[in-house]
Design a protein around this motif. Structure first.
Motif, PDB file in Angstrom:
ATOM      1  N   PRO A  30       0.812  -1.220   0.000  1.00 53.50           N
ATOM      2  CA  PRO A  30       0.000   0.000   0.000  1.00 53.50           C
ATOM      3  C   PRO A  30       0.850   1.277   0.000  1.00 53.50           C
ATOM      4  O   PRO A  30       0.440   2.294  -0.551  1.00 53.50           O
ATOM      5  CB  PRO A  30      -0.843  -0.105   1.262  1.00 53.50           C
ATOM      6  CG  PRO A  30      -0.349  -1.273   2.031  1.00 53.50           C
ATOM      7  CD  PRO A  30       0.547  -2.073   1.142  1.00 53.50           C
ATOM      8  N   GLU A  31       2.053   1.211   0.555  1.00 57.54           N
ATOM      9  CA  GLU A  31       2.941   2.377   0.562  1.00 57.54           C
ATOM     10  C   GLU A  31       3.305   2.801  -0.853  1.00 57.54           C
ATOM     11  O   GLU A  31       3.448   3.993  -1.135  1.00 57.54           O
ATOM     12  CB  GLU A  31       4.240   2.077   1.342  1.00 57.54           C
ATOM     13  CG  GLU A  31       4.042   1.805   2.802  1.00 57.54           C
ATOM     14  CD  GLU A  31       3.788   0.335   3.146  1.00 57.54           C
ATOM     15  OE1 GLU A  31       3.938  -0.001   4.327  1.00 57.54           O
ATOM     16  OE2 GLU A  31       3.447  -0.461   2.249  1.00 57.54           O
ATOM     17  N   PHE A  32       3.476   1.831  -1.751  1.00 54.00           N
ATOM     18  CA  PHE A  32       3.823   2.163  -3.134  1.00 54.00           C
ATOM     19  C   PHE A  32       2.662   2.869  -3.834  1.00 54.00           C
ATOM     20  O   PHE A  32       2.867   3.797  -4.606  1.00 54.00           O
ATOM     21  CB  PHE A  32       4.238   0.919  -3.914  1.00 54.00           C
ATOM     22  CG  PHE A  32       5.531   0.315  -3.443  1.00 54.00           C
ATOM     23  CD1 PHE A  32       6.551   1.096  -2.936  1.00 54.00           C
ATOM     24  CD2 PHE A  32       5.731  -1.052  -3.510  1.00 54.00           C
ATOM     25  CE1 PHE A  32       7.745   0.538  -2.506  1.00 54.00           C
ATOM     26  CE2 PHE A  32       6.915  -1.619  -3.079  1.00 54.00           C
ATOM     27  CZ  PHE A  32       7.932  -0.821  -2.577  1.00 54.00           C
ATOM     28  N   GLU A  33       1.458   2.422  -3.568  1.00 52.12           N
ATOM     29  CA  GLU A  33       0.297   3.092  -4.154  1.00 52.12           C
ATOM     30  C   GLU A  33       0.201   4.523  -3.627  1.00 52.12           C
ATOM     31  O   GLU A  33      -0.075   5.457  -4.374  1.00 52.12           O
ATOM     32  CB  GLU A  33      -0.981   2.321  -3.847  1.00 52.12           C
ATOM     33  CG  GLU A  33      -2.185   2.873  -4.558  1.00 52.12           C
ATOM     34  CD  GLU A  33      -3.400   1.976  -4.466  1.00 52.12           C
ATOM     35  OE1 GLU A  33      -4.404   2.315  -5.117  1.00 52.12           O
ATOM     36  OE2 GLU A  33      -3.359   0.950  -3.759  1.00 52.12           O
ATOM     37  N   PHE A  34       0.459   4.705  -2.342  1.00 53.54           N
ATOM     38  CA  PHE A  34       0.445   6.030  -1.732  1.00 53.54           C
ATOM     39  C   PHE A  34       1.482   6.943  -2.384  1.00 53.54           C
ATOM     40  O   PHE A  34       1.249   8.128  -2.594  1.00 53.54           O
ATOM     41  CB  PHE A  34       0.709   5.913  -0.221  1.00 53.54           C
ATOM     42  CG  PHE A  34       0.789   7.226   0.490  1.00 53.54           C
ATOM     43  CD1 PHE A  34      -0.366   7.925   0.824  1.00 53.54           C
ATOM     44  CD2 PHE A  34       2.015   7.774   0.836  1.00 53.54           C
ATOM     45  CE1 PHE A  34      -0.294   9.154   1.489  1.00 53.54           C
ATOM     46  CE2 PHE A  34       2.098   8.994   1.494  1.00 53.54           C
ATOM     47  CZ  PHE A  34       0.934   9.681   1.822  1.00 53.54           C
ATOM     48  N   LEU A  35       2.639   6.379  -2.742  1.00 50.10           N
ATOM     49  CA  LEU A  35       3.734   7.152  -3.319  1.00 50.10           C
ATOM     50  C   LEU A  35       3.688   7.229  -4.851  1.00 50.10           C
ATOM     51  O   LEU A  35       4.547   7.848  -5.466  1.00 50.10           O
ATOM     52  CB  LEU A  35       5.075   6.538  -2.899  1.00 50.10           C
ATOM     53  CG  LEU A  35       5.390   6.600  -1.407  1.00 50.10           C
ATOM     54  CD1 LEU A  35       6.611   5.742  -1.090  1.00 50.10           C
ATOM     55  CD2 LEU A  35       5.596   8.028  -0.955  1.00 50.10           C
ATOM     56  N   ALA A  36       2.684   6.622  -5.463  1.00 47.28           N
ATOM     57  CA  ALA A  36       2.630   6.467  -6.920  1.00 47.28           C
ATOM     58  C   ALA A  36       2.755   7.787  -7.681  1.00 47.28           C
ATOM     59  O   ALA A  36       3.335   7.820  -8.769  1.00 47.28           O
ATOM     60  CB  ALA A  36       1.354   5.746  -7.337  1.00 47.28           C
ATOM     61  N   ASN A  37       2.244   8.865  -7.151  1.00 45.27           N
ATOM     62  CA  ASN A  37       2.270  10.135  -7.878  1.00 45.27           C
ATOM     63  C   ASN A  37       3.467  11.014  -7.520  1.00 45.27           C
ATOM     64  O   ASN A  37       3.529  12.159  -7.932  1.00 45.27           O
ATOM     65  CB  ASN A  37       0.955  10.897  -7.654  1.00 45.27           C
ATOM     66  CG  ASN A  37      -0.209  10.152  -8.271  1.00 45.27           C
ATOM     67  OD1 ASN A  37      -0.095   9.600  -9.358  1.00 45.27           O
ATOM     68  ND2 ASN A  37      -1.320  10.113  -7.572  1.00 45.27           N
TER      69      ASN A  37
END
Length: 157
Positions: A30-37
Motif C-alpha cells: 500500500p505504501e507504493f500506491e500512496f507514493l505512486a504520484n
C-alpha cells in the motif's frame, strides 16, 4: 554491522508467467500506491554479489550481505587494493564512520558478470552515515570524490 534491507518490487508479479513479468498498476505494498504520484528515480539492478564497505572511524572492513557471507578471494583482494589505501581519506571525510553498500561485480561473479567488465570491482548503490541514508546527489558526490563507480539511473517517473 547493519545489513542492507531487502528491496521490494513495486508491482506484484504475474503468476501466469511464473512470476517473470510485473502486473503494472497492481502495487505490491500500500505504501507504493500512496507514493505512486511522487517522482521516482530508478537505478540499474547490477547482477553481482552484495558488498558492504564499512569504516568505523578508524578501520575499514568488508562484508557481504550478512556478516557470515564469504567474499570471493579475487574480489576481496580487489577491495583491499582499492579501499585500504583510502583509510586516511575516509577518516578525514567520515570521522564517525560510514557504510558503502554496493555490488561486487565482473567476471566470474554471477553468470553475466563478464558482460559488465573483465575484472572484478565494486559498484556503489547506497550510502549510510550513522542512522542516515544519504540522498542520490550525496552518493554521486562521494562516488566522484572517491573514484567509485555508481549504479546508473535508468529512468525517472
Amino acid at each position: 554491522m547493519k545489513q542492507y534491507h531487502k528491496i521490494q518490487t513495486v508491482f506484484l508479479r504475474d503468476p501466469k508467467t511464473k512470476f517473470k513479468t510485473l502486473l503494472h498498476g497492481k502495487f505490491a505494498l500500500p505504501e507504493f500506491e500512496f507514493l505512486a504520484n511522487n517522482e521516482w528515480v530508478f537505478t540499474e539492478k547490477v547482477d553481482g554479489t552484495n558488498i558492504r564497505i564499512m569504516f568505523d572511524g578508524e578501520m575499514m572492513t568488508f562484508g557481504g550481505k550478512t556478516d557470515k557471507a564469504q567474499i570471493p578471494a579475487p574480489l576481496l583482494a580487489r577491495l583491499n587494493e582499492r579501499f585500504k589505501p583510502m583509510e586516511a581519506v575516509f577518516a578525514d571525510k567520515f570521522p564517525d564512520g560510514v557504510t558503502l553498500y554496493g555490488e561486487g561485480y565482473g567476471t566470474k561473479i554471477q553468470k553475466v558478470g563478464r558482460l559488465y567488465r573483465e575484472d572484478q570491482d565494486f559498484v556503489l548503490f547506497d550510502v549510510r552515515v550513522g542512522e542516515w541514508w544519504l540522498q542520490r546527489d550525496s552518493a554521486e558526490q562521494i562516488s566522484a570524490e572517491l573514484n567509485i563507480d555508481l549504479v546508473p539511473i535508468i529512468g525517472r517517473g
